[in-house]
Design an enzyme around this catalytic site. Structure first.
Site, PDB file in Angstrom:
ATOM      1  N   ARG A  18     -15.969  -4.270  -1.181  1.00 37.34           N
ATOM      2  CA  ARG A  18     -16.504  -5.629  -1.198  1.00 37.34           C
ATOM      3  C   ARG A  18     -18.053  -5.766  -0.683  1.00 37.34           C
ATOM      4  O   ARG A  18     -18.617  -6.847  -1.234  1.00 37.34           O
ATOM      5  CB  ARG A  18     -15.845  -6.321  -0.100  1.00 37.34           C
ATOM      6  CG  ARG A  18     -14.546  -6.932  -0.472  1.00 37.34           C
ATOM      7  CD  ARG A  18     -13.592  -7.612   0.542  1.00 37.34           C
ATOM      8  NE  ARG A  18     -12.263  -7.448   0.256  1.00 37.34           N
ATOM      9  CZ  ARG A  18     -11.558  -8.643   0.158  1.00 37.34           C
ATOM     10  NH1 ARG A  18     -11.931  -9.635   0.472  1.00 37.34           N
ATOM     11  NH2 ARG A  18     -10.379  -8.571  -0.353  1.00 37.34           N
ATOM     12  N   LYS A  71      -0.344  14.897  18.586  1.00 39.28           N
ATOM     13  CA  LYS A  71      -1.538  14.720  18.821  1.00 39.28           C
ATOM     14  C   LYS A  71      -1.629  15.095  20.172  1.00 39.28           C
ATOM     15  O   LYS A  71      -0.745  14.934  20.796  1.00 39.28           O
ATOM     16  CB  LYS A  71      -2.015  13.235  18.387  1.00 39.28           C
ATOM     17  CG  LYS A  71      -1.839  13.046  17.006  1.00 39.28           C
ATOM     18  CD  LYS A  71      -3.024  11.904  16.693  1.00 39.28           C
ATOM     19  CE  LYS A  71      -3.002  11.543  15.201  1.00 39.28           C
ATOM     20  NZ  LYS A  71      -3.742  12.370  14.333  1.00 39.28           N
ATOM     21  N   HIS A  91       2.675  15.978   4.823  1.00 36.71           N
ATOM     22  CA  HIS A  91       2.121  17.375   5.004  1.00 36.71           C
ATOM     23  C   HIS A  91       3.203  18.582   5.416  1.00 36.71           C
ATOM     24  O   HIS A  91       3.140  19.503   4.837  1.00 36.71           O
ATOM     25  CB  HIS A  91       1.127  17.625   6.200  1.00 36.71           C
ATOM     26  CG  HIS A  91       0.018  16.386   5.750  1.00 36.71           C
ATOM     27  ND1 HIS A  91      -0.493  16.008   4.544  1.00 36.71           N
ATOM     28  CD2 HIS A  91      -1.020  15.381   6.650  1.00 36.71           C
ATOM     29  CE1 HIS A  91      -1.436  15.038   4.836  1.00 36.71           C
ATOM     30  NE2 HIS A  91      -1.519  14.682   5.914  1.00 36.71           N
ATOM     31  N   ASP A 113       3.065   9.697   9.405  1.00 40.93           N
ATOM     32  CA  ASP A 113       1.831  10.351   9.225  1.00 40.93           C
ATOM     33  C   ASP A 113       1.526  11.703   8.904  1.00 40.93           C
ATOM     34  O   ASP A 113       0.842  12.049   8.015  1.00 40.93           O
ATOM     35  CB  ASP A 113       0.955   9.996  10.647  1.00 40.93           C
ATOM     36  CG  ASP A 113      -0.653  10.208  10.511  1.00 40.93           C
ATOM     37  OD1 ASP A 113      -1.063   9.697   9.488  1.00 40.93           O
ATOM     38  OD2 ASP A 113      -1.208  10.831  11.237  1.00 40.93           O
ATOM     39  N   GLU A 128      -2.736  19.052  16.830  1.00 38.75           N
ATOM     40  CA  GLU A 128      -4.033  18.565  16.906  1.00 38.75           C
ATOM     41  C   GLU A 128      -4.248  18.519  18.326  1.00 38.75           C
ATOM     42  O   GLU A 128      -3.423  17.734  18.962  1.00 38.75           O
ATOM     43  CB  GLU A 128      -4.324  17.087  16.269  1.00 38.75           C
ATOM     44  CG  GLU A 128      -3.858  17.372  14.601  1.00 38.75           C
ATOM     45  CD  GLU A 128      -3.983  15.985  14.024  1.00 38.75           C
ATOM     46  OE1 GLU A 128      -5.310  15.687  13.418  1.00 38.75           O
ATOM     47  OE2 GLU A 128      -2.916  15.130  13.979  1.00 38.75           O
ATOM     48  N   LYS A 149      -2.609   8.813   0.739  1.00 39.35           N
ATOM     49  CA  LYS A 149      -1.663   8.393   1.782  1.00 39.35           C
ATOM     50  C   LYS A 149      -2.114   7.344   2.577  1.00 39.35           C
ATOM     51  O   LYS A 149      -2.956   7.115   2.678  1.00 39.35           O
ATOM     52  CB  LYS A 149      -0.960   9.646   2.405  1.00 39.35           C
ATOM     53  CG  LYS A 149      -2.115  10.141   3.538  1.00 39.35           C
ATOM     54  CD  LYS A 149      -1.469  11.275   4.495  1.00 39.35           C
ATOM     55  CE  LYS A 149      -0.855  10.735   5.383  1.00 39.35           C
ATOM     56  NZ  LYS A 149      -1.393  10.563   6.715  1.00 39.35           N
ATOM     57  N   ASP A 175      -2.073  14.834  -1.397  1.00 36.68           N
ATOM     58  CA  ASP A 175      -1.639  15.229  -0.077  1.00 36.68           C
ATOM     59  C   ASP A 175      -2.628  16.278   0.230  1.00 36.68           C
ATOM     60  O   ASP A 175      -2.507  17.371  -0.241  1.00 36.68           O
ATOM     61  CB  ASP A 175      -0.384  15.691   0.010  1.00 36.68           C
ATOM     62  CG  ASP A 175       0.266  16.146   1.249  1.00 36.68           C
ATOM     63  OD1 ASP A 175      -0.578  16.669   2.219  1.00 36.68           O
ATOM     64  OD2 ASP A 175       1.312  15.597   1.728  1.00 36.68           O
ATOM     65  N   HIS A 176      -3.658  16.099   1.241  1.00 37.71           N
ATOM     66  CA  HIS A 176      -4.774  16.944   1.191  1.00 37.71           C
ATOM     67  C   HIS A 176      -4.295  18.302   1.820  1.00 37.71           C
ATOM     68  O   HIS A 176      -5.078  19.278   1.567  1.00 37.71           O
ATOM     69  CB  HIS A 176      -5.989  16.333   1.905  1.00 37.71           C
ATOM     70  CG  HIS A 176      -5.643  16.267   3.308  1.00 37.71           C
ATOM     71  ND1 HIS A 176      -4.915  15.318   4.335  1.00 37.71           N
ATOM     72  CD2 HIS A 176      -6.223  17.287   4.690  1.00 37.71           C
ATOM     73  CE1 HIS A 176      -4.840  15.798   5.453  1.00 37.71           C
ATOM     74  NE2 HIS A 176      -5.642  16.683   5.660  1.00 37.71           N
ATOM     75  N   LYS A 192      -5.723  22.627   0.770  1.00 34.80           N
ATOM     76  CA  LYS A 192      -6.152  23.795   1.498  1.00 34.80           C
ATOM     77  C   LYS A 192      -5.884  25.197   1.036  1.00 34.80           C
ATOM     78  O   LYS A 192      -4.710  25.418   0.819  1.00 34.80           O
ATOM     79  CB  LYS A 192      -5.342  23.666   2.902  1.00 34.80           C
ATOM     80  CG  LYS A 192      -5.529  22.421   3.932  1.00 34.80           C
ATOM     81  CD  LYS A 192      -5.051  22.376   5.142  1.00 34.80           C
ATOM     82  CE  LYS A 192      -5.214  21.164   5.877  1.00 34.80           C
ATOM     83  NZ  LYS A 192      -6.512  20.909   6.483  1.00 34.80           N
TER      84      LYS A 192
END
Ligand code: BG6
Length: 511
Positions: free
Chosen positions: A49, A348, A248, A243, A224, A156, A185-186, A190
């Site tokens: 935008r 996390k 994953h 998430d 993480e 995602k 899906d990253h 990998k």
């Protein structure tokens, strides 16, 4: 099947003024450029935008390339040459009337950059636009393949629950065929996740042992150390289950548990993965209580620094019951895996950032070497490290030199960093290239996606209908709620507590 030569094409990125474009997508395209992997004629068209000129867009992307690309160069000429392929158009992406302007810009690009009407549309937008953008593109005829490339990549979250995922798939099918839709899906991009397939299927020694007869249990961890950072608004409506687990972790599980595919092509690989998802046992409410643990991080000092509790993070409700940690025990009801527990966990603000798979083999049937205080006969472990210190580690019993038969667990390890060429491509680099080539092996198919949502849906429902179901606090910097240890059956068995370095483990290693 993958096409052989990459056709000339343009990558059209929706959400071009966003973080992902600047941090991941453009740096990944730059890395492809540096490795001469892009087609002869190529262009990027950023769409968002905000009003911006091509030059202003290039300047912004240049900063992203300098900071985030894996291939570092100090040669500004090279970066400028790359940036000259970047273009920008501002439209109101939620207004179908504006898509004529986009089409016009693409026609101009065809002439200027000779991309021959071949387009990949990358949706890096808020999910509310996922059903809209593809249909507005279709209104302009931009979905029609004929002899052209017309693909869409969707980030995602693909849906927020089973029904919304089904609805989104249906909506996309109104204008696109499955083989035009690339759900990213990253984790699958990998290098080390793909290496799990190679470890399993390029070596004769692992596969005969890879089943219920020799494997006692399997752990999959994606930890993480960061908190929710500036994503509180998204995360508080999502939580770790949506998430990380639905996508994953279940994808990792499938790569570890799938049967050998007939060949390395998209449909063979994805067929096998689907069978794993279909065989995961769904929980009843009562099973859920004992097999799924959720937690939320609380304030603490971590390595001398104060870290806020989750509820005090920006854009998070002060009484939030969103989970920042999930651990669960699950079973795959198949011939190969009958009775073998899989333990998966993610969270996390854990002590370190690490993702890995630990295969626990059964111990020897007899403990011959008794009187060994240092040695517990609890089976060999094979650790497939996804990140960091990427590599493989086998823990094996070895005789301590000297009299008698004293045994000790030692490490046999391989680290990617030991390779002469240790460049590990970023996941996005690999995935964008695959889409350009037309290879969807590492993307998620609709049936698999719906199957993974099908598994997590009863958990979502249970937590929604039972808001008082336990949500355990855990101090930032710890390994999550203590009770997660009790998920793992067996005398003295706990999770592996991995360290940054693949070869080390233990609760105190990350001081
Ligand atoms: C993303 C999640 O998909 O994966 C994030 O939305 C998470 O919350 C990230 O931080 C983890 O990815 P990686 O590659 O850093 O393990």
């Amino acid at each position: 099947m993958a096409e052989k030569k990459i056709k000339d094409q343009a990558l059209v990125i929706f959400g071009a003024s966003g973080d992902l474009t600047h941090r991941k997508l453009i740096p990944a395209v730059f890395d492809l450029y540096m490795q001469k992997s892009l087609p002869d004629n190529f262009a990027v068209l950023g769409v968002a935008r905000s009003e911006m000129t091509d030059d202003a867009f290039r300047e912004k992307m240049k900063e992203g390339v300098i900071e985030f690309a894996s291939m570092k160069t100090t040669d500004e000429k090279i970066i400028n040459e790359f940036c000259s392929m970047l273009h920008y158009v501002s439209i109101n992406t939620s207004d179908s009337a504006d898509y004529g302007k986009l089409k016009q810009r693409l026609v101009e690009l065809d002439e200027k950059s000779n991309v021959k009407g071949n387009y990949i549309f990358y949706l890096s937008t808020p999910p509310s636009l996922y059903p809209l953008v593809p249909s507005y593109l279709a209104e302009q005829g931009l979905n029609k393949e004929e002899d052209k490339i017309r693909r869409i990549i969707i980030e995602k979250p693909f849906g927020t629950d089973l029904q919304s995922a089904i609805d989104l798939n249906k909506k996309l099918y109104e204008n696109y065929d499955e083989d035009q839709i690339y759900r990213i899906d990253h984790y699958l991009g990998k290098e080390t996740v793909q290496n799990i397939l190679v470890t399993r299927f390029a070596n004769g020694i692992y596969e005969p042992l890879w089943n219920r007869n020799y494997i006692q249990h399997i752990e999959i961890t994606a930890a993480e150390s960061i908190g929710v950072e500036n994503r509180g608004k998204y995360y508080d409506n999502s939580g770790a289950l949506r998430d990380m687990v639905q996508n994953h972790l279940l994808q990792l599980l499938a790569v570890v548990a799938m049967e050998p595919p007939m060949s390395i092509d998209a449909s063979a690989i994805r067929n096998e993965k689907l069978k794993v998802f279909q065989a995961i046992r769904h929980y009843s409410d009562s099973e859920l209580i004992t097999n799924v643990i959720r937690g939320q991080y609380t304030e603490a000092n971590v390595k001398g620094k104060y870290k806020k509790g989750y509820r005090n993070e920006a854009d998070v409700a002060p009484d939030s019951r969103t989970e920042t940690y999930v651990a669960m025990k699950l079973f795959i009801d198949s011939w190969r895996w009958s009775g073998v527990p899989f333990y998966i966990r993610t969270g996390k603000r854990l002590p370190t950032r690490v993702s890995e798979v630990v295969i626990h083999f059964k111990p020897t049937p007899q403990t011959l070497f008794i009187d060994n205080p240092e040695f517990r006969n609890d089976g060999n472990q094979l650790i497939l490290r996804i990140q960091p210190d990427e590599g493989i580690l086998l823990k094996t019993g070895m005789k301590i030199p000297g009299t008698g038969f004293n045994v000790k667990n030692v490490n046999m390890d391989f680290h990617y960093s030991d390779l002469a060429n240790s460049y590990i491509p970023d996941a996005y680099e690999r995935l964008i290239l695959d889409c350009m080539i037309g290879d969807a092996s590492l993307y998620t198919r609709a049936d698999a996606l719906e199957s993974t949502w099908g598994f997590v849906q009863p958990i979502i429902d249970f937590w929604k209908n039972n808001p008082d179901a336990p949500l355990y606090g855990y101090p930032s910097g710890s390994w999550g709620p203590d009770c997660a240890d009790s998920l793992i059956e067996g005398k003295e068995q706990t999770w592996r507590y991995p360290c940054k370095n693949l070869s080390d483990d233990g609760i105190y290693c990350e001081l």
